[in-house]
Design a protein around this motif. Structure first.
Motif, PDB file in Angstrom:
ATOM      1  N   ARG A  93      11.153   0.608  11.508  1.00  0.00           N
ATOM      2  CA  ARG A  93      10.417  -0.581  11.080  1.00  0.00           C
ATOM      3  C   ARG A  93       9.472  -0.215   9.950  1.00  0.00           C
ATOM      4  NH1 ARG A  93      13.087  -4.781  13.380  1.00  0.00           N
ATOM      5  NH2 ARG A  93      13.980  -3.958  15.281  1.00  0.00           N
ATOM      6  N   THR A  94       9.253  -1.162   9.075  1.00  0.00           N
ATOM      7  CA  THR A  94       8.211  -0.968   8.056  1.00  0.00           C
ATOM      8  C   THR A  94       6.842  -1.143   8.722  1.00  0.00           C
ATOM      9  OG1 THR A  94       8.065  -3.320   7.526  1.00  0.00           O
ATOM     10  CG2 THR A  94       9.666  -1.984   6.269  1.00  0.00           C
ATOM     11  N   LEU A  95       5.785  -0.928   7.968  1.00  0.00           N
ATOM     12  CA  LEU A  95       4.460  -1.309   8.436  1.00  0.00           C
ATOM     13  C   LEU A  95       4.425  -2.829   8.577  1.00  0.00           C
ATOM     14  CD1 LEU A  95       2.153   0.827   6.104  1.00  0.00           C
ATOM     15  CD2 LEU A  95       2.709   1.286   8.501  1.00  0.00           C
ATOM     16  N   PRO A  96       3.526  -3.347   9.415  1.00  0.00           N
ATOM     17  CA  PRO A  96       3.377  -4.814   9.497  1.00  0.00           C
ATOM     18  C   PRO A  96       3.100  -5.366   8.092  1.00  0.00           C
ATOM     19  CG  PRO A  96       2.015  -3.716  11.157  1.00  0.00           C
ATOM     20  CD  PRO A  96       2.555  -2.638  10.277  1.00  0.00           C
ATOM     21  N   TRP A  97       3.807  -6.419   7.746  1.00  0.00           N
ATOM     22  CA  TRP A  97       3.704  -6.913   6.365  1.00  0.00           C
ATOM     23  C   TRP A  97       2.328  -7.469   6.020  1.00  0.00           C
ATOM     24  CZ3 TRP A  97       9.161  -9.434   5.190  1.00  0.00           C
ATOM     25  CH2 TRP A  97      10.067  -8.380   4.935  1.00  0.00           C
ATOM     26  N   HIS A  98       1.563  -7.916   7.010  1.00  0.00           N
ATOM     27  CA  HIS A  98       0.228  -8.445   6.647  1.00  0.00           C
ATOM     28  C   HIS A  98      -0.709  -7.312   6.221  1.00  0.00           C
ATOM     29  CE1 HIS A  98      -0.827  -7.452  10.886  1.00  0.00           C
ATOM     30  NE2 HIS A  98      -2.049  -7.308  10.405  1.00  0.00           N
ATOM     31  N   TRP A  99      -0.345  -6.046   6.486  1.00  0.00           N
ATOM     32  CA  TRP A  99      -1.154  -4.916   6.029  1.00  0.00           C
ATOM     33  C   TRP A  99      -1.125  -4.781   4.509  1.00  0.00           C
ATOM     34  CZ3 TRP A  99      -0.858   0.092   9.476  1.00  0.00           C
ATOM     35  CH2 TRP A  99      -1.195  -0.247  10.791  1.00  0.00           C
ATOM     36  N   TYR A 100      -0.210  -5.483   3.865  1.00  0.00           N
ATOM     37  CA  TYR A 100      -0.084  -5.365   2.410  1.00  0.00           C
ATOM     38  C   TYR A 100      -0.869  -6.438   1.658  1.00  0.00           C
ATOM     39  CZ  TYR A 100       3.721  -2.176   3.588  1.00  0.00           C
ATOM     40  OH  TYR A 100       4.454  -1.131   4.099  1.00  0.00           O
ATOM     41  N   SER A 101      -1.615  -7.258   2.406  1.00  0.00           N
ATOM     42  CA  SER A 101      -2.466  -8.208   1.691  1.00  0.00           C
ATOM     43  C   SER A 101      -3.790  -8.468   2.386  1.00  0.00           C
ATOM     44  CB  SER A 101      -1.720  -9.528   1.420  1.00  0.00           C
ATOM     45  OG  SER A 101      -1.099  -9.976   2.587  1.00  0.00           O
ATOM     46  N   ALA A 102      -4.035  -7.828   3.518  1.00  0.00           N
ATOM     47  CA  ALA A 102      -5.263  -8.114   4.276  1.00  0.00           C
ATOM     48  C   ALA A 102      -6.446  -7.331   3.723  1.00  0.00           C
ATOM     49  CB  ALA A 102      -5.047  -7.775   5.749  1.00  0.00           C
ATOM     50  N   GLU A 103      -7.542  -8.051   3.442  1.00  0.00           N
ATOM     51  CA  GLU A 103      -8.807  -7.428   3.017  1.00  0.00           C
ATOM     52  C   GLU A 103      -9.296  -6.432   4.056  1.00  0.00           C
ATOM     53  OE1 GLU A 103     -11.004  -7.391   0.610  1.00  0.00           O
ATOM     54  OE2 GLU A 103     -10.487  -9.074  -0.705  1.00  0.00           O
ATOM     55  N   SER A 104      -9.167  -6.805   5.323  1.00  0.00           N
ATOM     56  CA  SER A 104      -9.717  -5.961   6.398  1.00  0.00           C
ATOM     57  C   SER A 104      -9.001  -4.613   6.441  1.00  0.00           C
ATOM     58  CB  SER A 104      -9.586  -6.678   7.744  1.00  0.00           C
ATOM     59  OG  SER A 104      -8.236  -7.038   7.963  1.00  0.00           O
ATOM     60  N   VAL A 105      -7.701  -4.615   6.183  1.00  0.00           N
ATOM     61  CA  VAL A 105      -6.943  -3.357   6.164  1.00  0.00           C
ATOM     62  C   VAL A 105      -7.379  -2.511   4.974  1.00  0.00           C
ATOM     63  CG1 VAL A 105      -4.625  -2.341   5.942  1.00  0.00           C
ATOM     64  CG2 VAL A 105      -4.973  -4.360   7.380  1.00  0.00           C
ATOM     65  N   LEU A 106      -7.579  -3.149   3.831  1.00  0.00           N
ATOM     66  CA  LEU A 106      -8.011  -2.405   2.641  1.00  0.00           C
ATOM     67  C   LEU A 106      -9.372  -1.746   2.874  1.00  0.00           C
ATOM     68  CD1 LEU A 106      -7.747  -1.483  -0.273  1.00  0.00           C
ATOM     69  CD2 LEU A 106      -8.613  -3.713  -0.996  1.00  0.00           C
ATOM     70  N   ARG A 107     -10.285  -2.480   3.513  1.00  0.00           N
ATOM     71  CA  ARG A 107     -11.616  -1.892   3.795  1.00  0.00           C
ATOM     72  C   ARG A 107     -11.480  -0.640   4.646  1.00  0.00           C
ATOM     73  NH1 ARG A 107     -13.658  -7.030   4.042  1.00  0.00           N
ATOM     74  NH2 ARG A 107     -13.310  -7.170   6.293  1.00  0.00           N
ATOM     75  N   LEU A 108     -10.620  -0.719   5.652  1.00  0.00           N
ATOM     76  CA  LEU A 108     -10.386   0.428   6.538  1.00  0.00           C
ATOM     77  C   LEU A 108      -9.726   1.585   5.770  1.00  0.00           C
ATOM     78  CD1 LEU A 108     -11.133   0.357   9.519  1.00  0.00           C
ATOM     79  CD2 LEU A 108      -8.735  -0.116  10.065  1.00  0.00           C
ATOM     80  N   GLU A 109      -8.824   1.254   4.875  1.00  0.00           N
ATOM     81  CA  GLU A 109      -8.153   2.295   4.067  1.00  0.00           C
ATOM     82  C   GLU A 109      -9.150   3.013   3.168  1.00  0.00           C
ATOM     83  OE1 GLU A 109      -3.761   0.112   3.851  1.00  0.00           O
ATOM     84  OE2 GLU A 109      -5.188  -0.121   2.192  1.00  0.00           O
ATOM     85  N   GLN A 110     -10.061   2.237   2.547  1.00  0.00           N
ATOM     86  CA  GLN A 110     -11.067   2.879   1.685  1.00  0.00           C
ATOM     87  C   GLN A 110     -11.896   3.848   2.508  1.00  0.00           C
ATOM     88  OE1 GLN A 110     -11.029   2.903  -1.400  1.00  0.00           O
ATOM     89  NE2 GLN A 110     -10.484   0.946  -2.305  1.00  0.00           N
ATOM     90  N   GLU A 111     -12.278   3.422   3.700  1.00  0.00           N
ATOM     91  CA  GLU A 111     -13.155   4.241   4.529  1.00  0.00           C
ATOM     92  C   GLU A 111     -12.413   5.427   5.129  1.00  0.00           C
ATOM     93  OE1 GLU A 111     -15.023   1.907   7.694  1.00  0.00           O
ATOM     94  OE2 GLU A 111     -14.724   3.643   8.997  1.00  0.00           O
ATOM     95  N   ARG A 112     -11.227   5.216   5.653  1.00  0.00           N
ATOM     96  CA  ARG A 112     -10.575   6.264   6.447  1.00  0.00           C
ATOM     97  C   ARG A 112      -9.544   7.069   5.669  1.00  0.00           C
ATOM     98  NH1 ARG A 112     -10.166   3.327  12.361  1.00  0.00           N
ATOM     99  NH2 ARG A 112     -12.426   3.085  12.529  1.00  0.00           N
ATOM    100  N   ILE A 113      -9.131   6.576   4.515  1.00  0.00           N
ATOM    101  CA  ILE A 113      -8.137   7.316   3.723  1.00  0.00           C
ATOM    102  C   ILE A 113      -8.782   7.830   2.443  1.00  0.00           C
ATOM    103  CG2 ILE A 113      -5.958   7.151   2.449  1.00  0.00           C
ATOM    104  CD1 ILE A 113      -5.053   5.086   4.576  1.00  0.00           C
TER     105      ILE A 113
END
Ligand code: FES
Ligand SMILES: [Fe+2]
Length: 339
Positions: free
Chosen positions: A12-32
């Motif tokens: 499976r791919t990643l959940p598709w909403h991860w490619y446009s969600a602000e909340s996911v991006l915030r977490l990526e900036q912090e944790r990645i």
């Protein structure tokens, strides 16, 4: 390398909403992006004592300096007064002056002077130091202090610097209309090459049996033979966002990061290196092919962004063999975000 294709698994791919969600991006900036080594520029930009260049690691503004003591340093490029970004571009300077109220820092980071200095406590005020290391001519910065060395992160790649003795030629900046993960995933498979890159596929053997895929802890590698010749291209990806391309033939290399610019756009740059004095016509041919592939890829990832943003499908599928480097990248995403 696992070359058995008898069992085709589909992931499976990643959940598709991860490619446009602000909340996911915030977490990526912090944790990645705050935690990983990222390419910021090359040693040629700070060759002389008394030089600096500004760059970024994810959304973190960074400045790399070489002070008169010759030491390579990196700092958060943020003024300790009221938070303005301090340095821009690159060049030779003894100090870095913030354009807002002219607080002036030495290239060792220490605050040297400020207007109305009788009101300013200078003691102990310094730009925030960040971890910095170089690999060959390439400079990497990590925003957080703790973490493994660049050498441990690069693993096998450290000793296999793909090209030696090349010199910086030029930088290309670009933007794409897609989430940064879509752009990375596009880089990580050549299943699309025969369909979408006819020019590239004429030169490079993109068939499944010829085109080699390798995954490692923090990087993955693609080995691409040139048709009819004993020469191989190499396309490496280092977590979380670094592309490193070597086309088959004469010494050449391009390297650069890709960052999120909002949830559905990304920006990046590539630094091109060639042998000193390389024939400009040969370089122009290589750049023409590279540019063509880049334009084709930009269109592909923008279409994916539109598709995955539709909201009616939860996810897609990955080919078990041909897209296993994407599965590897996606596992690292999940690992980082669930930390
Ligand atoms: S914000 Fe930098 S001098 Fe005021
Ligand atoms: Fe592509």
């Amino acid at each position: 390398m696992n070359r058995s294709f008898s069992v085709f698994t589909v992931e499976r791919t990643l959940p598709w909403h991860w490619y446009s969600a602000e909340s996911v991006l915030r977490l990526e900036q912090e944790r990645i992006f705050r935690r990983a080594w990222q390419y910021v520029g090359h040693l040629g930009q700070v060759a002389e004592p008394g030089s600096f260049f500004a760059s970024r690691a994810g959304d973190v503004p960074v400045v790399v300096t070489r002070a008169t003591d010759g030491e390579l340093r990196a700092f958060l490029n943020v003024c300790r007064h009221r938070g303005s970004v301090v340095a821009e571009g690159d060049g030779r300077r003894e100090s870095l002056q913030c354009p807002y109220h002219a607080w002036t820092y030495g290239l060792d980071g220490a605050l040297r002077s400020a207007p109305r200095s009788d009101e300013v406590v200078r003691e102990g005020v310094s730009l925030l130091p960040l971890a910095v290391e170089s690999w060959g001519p390439f400079v990497f910065v990590r925003p957080t202090a703790e973490g493994e060395s660049l050498r441990d992160t690069l693993g096998e790649l450290w000793d296999a610097l793909p090209v030696d003795g090349v010199a910086f030629h030029h930088r290309v900046e670009y933007a794409v209309e897609a989430n940064w993960k879509i752009a990375c995933e596009n880089f990580l498979e050549c299943y699309h090459c025969a369909v979408a890159h006819p020019g590239f596929s004429k030169v490079i053997d993109v068939s499944r049996d010829a085109y080699g895929l390798e995954e490692h802890r923090w990087h993955s590698s693609q080995y691409a033979p040139r048709r009819g010749e004993d020469a191989q291209g190499q396309f490496h990806f280092v977590w979380p966002n670094l592309k490193l391309n070597v086309y088959p033939g004469r010494p050449n290399l391009s390297i650069g990061p890709l960052w999120p610019d909002g949830p559905t756009r990304s920006r990046g740059f590539l630094d091109y290196f060639f042998a000193e004095g390389e024939d400009e016509a040969w370089i122009a041919d290589l750049l023409e092919l590279d540019d063509q592939v880049g334009h084709e890829d930009s269109a592909l990832v923008a279409r994916v962004q539109q598709g995955v943003s539709s909201g009616l499908l939860a996810e897609g599928r990955l080919l078990g063999e041909s897209e296993r480097l994407i599965a590897h990248f996606d596992r690292l995403i999940v690992e980082a975000l669930s930390d």
